[in-house]
Design an enzyme around this catalytic site. Structure first.
Site, PDB file in Angstrom:
ATOM      1  N   GLY A  90      -7.994   7.218  -3.362  1.00 40.88           N
ATOM      2  CA  GLY A  90      -8.266   7.757  -4.697  1.00 40.88           C
ATOM      3  C   GLY A  90      -9.615   8.438  -4.761  1.00 40.88           C
ATOM      4  O   GLY A  90     -10.552   8.026  -4.081  1.00 40.88           O
ATOM      5  N   ARG A 154      -3.105   9.390   0.857  1.00 40.20           N
ATOM      6  CA  ARG A 154      -3.076   7.977   1.251  1.00 40.20           C
ATOM      7  C   ARG A 154      -2.303   7.744   2.555  1.00 40.20           C
ATOM      8  O   ARG A 154      -1.786   6.657   2.785  1.00 40.20           O
ATOM      9  CB  ARG A 154      -2.447   7.138   0.127  1.00 40.20           C
ATOM     10  CG  ARG A 154      -3.299   7.030  -1.114  1.00 40.20           C
ATOM     11  CD  ARG A 154      -2.940   5.833  -1.952  1.00 40.20           C
ATOM     12  NE  ARG A 154      -3.692   5.793  -3.193  1.00 40.20           N
ATOM     13  CZ  ARG A 154      -4.908   5.275  -3.322  1.00 40.20           C
ATOM     14  NH1 ARG A 154      -5.499   4.741  -2.271  1.00 40.20           N
ATOM     15  NH2 ARG A 154      -5.527   5.283  -4.470  1.00 40.20           N
ATOM     16  N   ASP A 185      -8.876   0.374   3.017  1.00 37.17           N
ATOM     17  CA  ASP A 185      -7.771   0.735   3.909  1.00 37.17           C
ATOM     18  C   ASP A 185      -8.105   1.965   4.763  1.00 37.17           C
ATOM     19  O   ASP A 185      -7.719   2.048   5.925  1.00 37.17           O
ATOM     20  CB  ASP A 185      -6.501   0.997   3.087  1.00 37.17           C
ATOM     21  CG  ASP A 185      -5.994  -0.295   2.431  1.00 37.17           C
ATOM     22  OD1 ASP A 185      -6.096  -1.365   3.077  1.00 37.17           O
ATOM     23  OD2 ASP A 185      -5.518  -0.243   1.288  1.00 37.17           O
ATOM     24  N   LYS A 211     -16.368   4.556   0.044  1.00 33.67           N
ATOM     25  CA  LYS A 211     -16.020   5.181  -1.237  1.00 33.67           C
ATOM     26  C   LYS A 211     -14.983   4.332  -1.951  1.00 33.67           C
ATOM     27  O   LYS A 211     -14.056   3.836  -1.317  1.00 33.67           O
ATOM     28  CB  LYS A 211     -15.410   6.566  -0.955  1.00 33.67           C
ATOM     29  CG  LYS A 211     -14.653   7.173  -2.079  1.00 33.67           C
ATOM     30  CD  LYS A 211     -13.153   7.391  -1.903  1.00 33.67           C
ATOM     31  CE  LYS A 211     -12.275   6.227  -1.676  1.00 33.67           C
ATOM     32  NZ  LYS A 211     -10.854   6.391  -1.996  1.00 33.67           N
ATOM     33  N   THR A 212     -15.125   4.070  -3.190  1.00 33.17           N
ATOM     34  CA  THR A 212     -14.058   3.573  -4.062  1.00 33.17           C
ATOM     35  C   THR A 212     -14.654   3.209  -5.406  1.00 33.17           C
ATOM     36  O   THR A 212     -15.743   2.627  -5.476  1.00 33.17           O
ATOM     37  CB  THR A 212     -13.284   2.361  -3.509  1.00 33.17           C
ATOM     38  OG1 THR A 212     -12.271   2.009  -4.451  1.00 33.17           O
ATOM     39  CG2 THR A 212     -14.129   1.125  -3.244  1.00 33.17           C
ATOM     40  N   ASP A 214     -13.393   1.033  -7.179  1.00 36.15           N
ATOM     41  CA  ASP A 214     -13.006  -0.362  -7.438  1.00 36.15           C
ATOM     42  C   ASP A 214     -14.128  -1.381  -7.247  1.00 36.15           C
ATOM     43  O   ASP A 214     -14.044  -2.489  -7.764  1.00 36.15           O
ATOM     44  CB  ASP A 214     -11.848  -0.775  -6.507  1.00 36.15           C
ATOM     45  CG  ASP A 214     -10.588   0.035  -6.782  1.00 36.15           C
ATOM     46  OD1 ASP A 214     -10.581   0.802  -7.755  1.00 36.15           O
ATOM     47  OD2 ASP A 214      -9.614  -0.109  -6.025  1.00 36.15           O
TER      48      ASP A 214
HETATM   49  P1  FBP Z   1      -9.088   3.663  -3.514  1.00 33.40           P
HETATM   50  O1  FBP Z   1      -9.033   2.217  -3.151  1.00 33.40           O
HETATM   51  O2  FBP Z   1      -8.391   4.534  -2.579  1.00 33.40           O
HETATM   52  O3  FBP Z   1     -10.499   4.105  -3.782  1.00 33.40           O
HETATM   53  O4  FBP Z   1      -8.321   3.870  -4.903  1.00 33.40           O
HETATM   54  C1  FBP Z   1      -8.648   3.147  -6.008  1.00 33.40           C
HETATM   55  C2  FBP Z   1      -7.698   3.348  -7.170  1.00 33.40           C
HETATM   56  O5  FBP Z   1      -8.260   4.233  -8.108  1.00 33.40           O
HETATM   57  C3  FBP Z   1      -7.356   2.001  -7.803  1.00 33.40           C
HETATM   58  O6  FBP Z   1      -8.324   1.619  -8.728  1.00 33.40           O
HETATM   59  C4  FBP Z   1      -6.000   2.274  -8.390  1.00 33.40           C
HETATM   60  O7  FBP Z   1      -5.230   1.103  -8.544  1.00 33.40           O
HETATM   61  C5  FBP Z   1      -5.371   3.183  -7.379  1.00 33.40           C
HETATM   62  O8  FBP Z   1      -6.438   3.873  -6.762  1.00 33.40           O
HETATM   63  C6  FBP Z   1      -4.419   4.173  -7.971  1.00 33.40           C
HETATM   64  O9  FBP Z   1      -3.873   4.913  -6.934  1.00 33.40           O
HETATM   65  P2  FBP Z   1      -3.040   6.250  -7.075  1.00 33.40           P
HETATM   66  O10 FBP Z   1      -4.044   7.374  -7.109  1.00 33.40           O
HETATM   67  O11 FBP Z   1      -2.256   6.294  -5.820  1.00 33.40           O
HETATM   68  O12 FBP Z   1      -2.239   6.169  -8.331  1.00 33.40           O
END
Ligand code: FBP
Length: 497
Positions: A90, A154, A185, A211-212, A214
């Site tokens: 993300g 992803r 991941d 990066k994230t 979360d």
């Molecule tokens: P990352 O772990 O890749 O940084 O993504 C975080 C996130 O934004 C989460 O908070 C959320 O649950 C998920 O991605 C949503 O993913 P998608 O973009 O596939 O809907």
């Protein structure tokens, strides 16, 4: 400064909003140790990195690598480097600044350096879809949100054929380094690639950048990943506005679900920033009945005090800690997994579920449900994230230059001014544990969840009772790019030191 303005004018003219243009002028603040890249080098840290036995078995080539710290020293003379980069997972605000930092560090090395970006995440690497990242290409993305310069994805790199395809791409471009900008991941992917490249005698180093939004990619070295601060500040603005609406109109309970996958870091950070009436923290592992009862009790007590409104924060990962919730939600799509085997919690409407369960007990409840998620991932990076991400980009180039691989760059002392930040690189394998994904035990980077014995949570527990009944709402407003609080680090960092 002047040339930024002229670039913005000549390249984009009227095609940028005023703040977009203004942000091009911001020069990130960097750690003192990064001021002169020709006088620093990554040297092995005193403390060796511990790798779990079960992980070491899968990573024979990278298991014994040490942690490194960037120190004053004369580096090995290298005139130019070729680096490839991709975003993974993300988006998170600051990503473009990592690329800018990589680019500027390469420029300082010498004229023959080059930076290429693989498109749409790891998929671009596998299919060798790429873009040359020249100054002209990067300029309009300085201090801007999103990952749109090269896109993201992803794709998980797991099969032997995928590893071979990745190696073919890096060899075709004669890359000295491959930089993976991603979360847990994605950096697990990076660890596998580093191991595979070494096993096959491929000289390309693989370096991770944390990066994230979360906040769950953490270790003793990684205090937080970039993107968390900007996302939380964006959500906090909206939560503050909702708190003010609740207090103004006095007729609704707002159930606000916040992104953040399993861990409740975003909810906790936003709780400190806005002081709503109730913040659920998944890691407390309460049962569904207990949670519903808690909300009902809050609403009844507030009613007795003449307050028929309020604001409740719900982390999207709550579902992972409350087993009954999964069974209650019948739609098959809710159990969808992403390519890494994570439940797609952002698609589960926990806020609606909780509001409806509370309504069963209190039929007159007037509830409004909200989900704050995607809007926090591509905002302008806060100055904190702009500084941090740019510095990580500089550091990642140096990690390649200094011969590291299978390492993730990080910066410590982030609660201090950037000048005082220190720069590290840890072996990714030292962050890994075995975890069950899709029914199979595999090595992955451990997600850091909220520590309910930690300083931050303990402080929250001591304050939350007061926030329940007294309206202690804070209205932080939009991210501040100028003035006194422009570079404030997140509460999570200030409180946990
Ligand atoms: P990352 O772990 O890749 O940084 O993504 C975080 C996130 O934004 C989460 O908070 C959320 O649950 C998920 O991605 C949503 O993913 P998608 O973009 O596939 O809907």
């Amino acid at each position: 400064m002047i040339w930024y303005k002229s670039v913005a004018r000549t390249l984009f003219g009227g095609n940028m909003a005023p703040l977009e243009k203004k942000r091009l002028e911001y020069r990130p603040k960097i750690p003192g140790v990064l001021h002169d890249l020709s006088r620093v080098r990554f040297v092995p840290a005193e403390k060796t990195a511990h790798v779990r036995e079960e992980i070491a078995h899968d990573f024979p080539k990278t298991k014994d690598r040490s942690a490194h710290r960037l120190m004053s020293a004369i580096p090995v003379k290298i005139n130019s480097l070729r680096i490839g980069v991709f975003f993974s997972g993300g988006p998170a605000a600051g990503g473009h600044n990592v690329i800018w930092g990589l680019f500027e560090a390469l420029q300082q090395l010498g004229a023959g350096s080059c930076l290429i970006g693989f498109l749409s995440g790891a998929l671009g690497l596998l299919e060798n879809q790429f873009k040359n990242l020249s100054q002209k290409a990067i300029d309009p993305y300085r201090n801007q949100g999103g990952f749109d310069l090269i896109g993201t994805g992803r794709t998980k790199i797991e099969t032997e054929a995928q590893m071979a395809a990745a190696m073919q791409s890096v060899q075709e471009h004669r890359l000295d380094g491959l930089v993976v900008i991603g979360g847990d991941d994605s950096n697990t992917n990076a660890a596998h690639l580093a191991e595979y490249f070494l096993r096959k005698g491929c000289k390309t180093a693989v370096i991770g950048v944390p990066k994230t939004i979360d906040g769950d990619l953490r270790s003793s070295e990684i205090e937080i990943a970039f993107g968390f601060d900007s996302a939380c500040k964006t959500y906090a603005e909206t939560i503050g506005n909702i708190c003010r609406d609740a207090k103004s109109t006095q007729k609704y309970y707002h159930f606000i679900k916040l992104m953040g996958r399993s861990a409740s870091h975003i909810a906790l950070e936003c709780a400190f920033a806005t002081q709503p009436n109730l913040t659920l923290i998944g890691e407390e592992k309460k049962g569904l009945e207990q949670i519903v009862e808690e909300i009902v009790c809050l609403i009844e007590q507030r009613k007795q005090a003449g307050k028929e409104y309020g604001v409740i924060l719900i982390p999207e990962g709550l579902i992972e800690f409350v087993p009954e919730m999964q069974g209650l939600i019948q739609e098959p799509r809710l159990l969808d997994l992403d390519p890494h085997g994570n439940v797609k919690v952002s698609q589960i409407e926990t806020e609606k579920l909780l509001a409806s369960l509370v309504k069963k007990k209190l039929p007159s409840l007037a509830a409004q449900e909200h989900f704050l998620g995607y809007e926090g991932r591509c905002c302008f990076p806060s100055n904190f994230d702009a500084n941090y991400a740019y510095s990580l980009g500089l550091a990642a180039t140096l990690a390649v230059r200094d011969g590291l691989t299978g390492a993730i760059c990080s910066i410590s002392h982030l609660h201090k001014s950037p000048e005082e930040w220190t720069v590290n690189a840890s072996p990714i394998v030292s962050l890994m544990v075995m975890e069950k994904r899709r029914g199979k035990e595999i090595p992955v980077i451990q997600k850091a969840i909220v520590d309910i014995k930690g300083t931050l949570f303990v402080k929250f527990s001591s304050l939350r009772k007061d926030w329940e009944m007294e309206d202690r709402y804070l209205y932080p407003g939009p991210i501040q790019f100028f003035g006194d609080v422009q570079s404030e680090p997140p509460n999570t960092l200030k409180e946990s030191v």
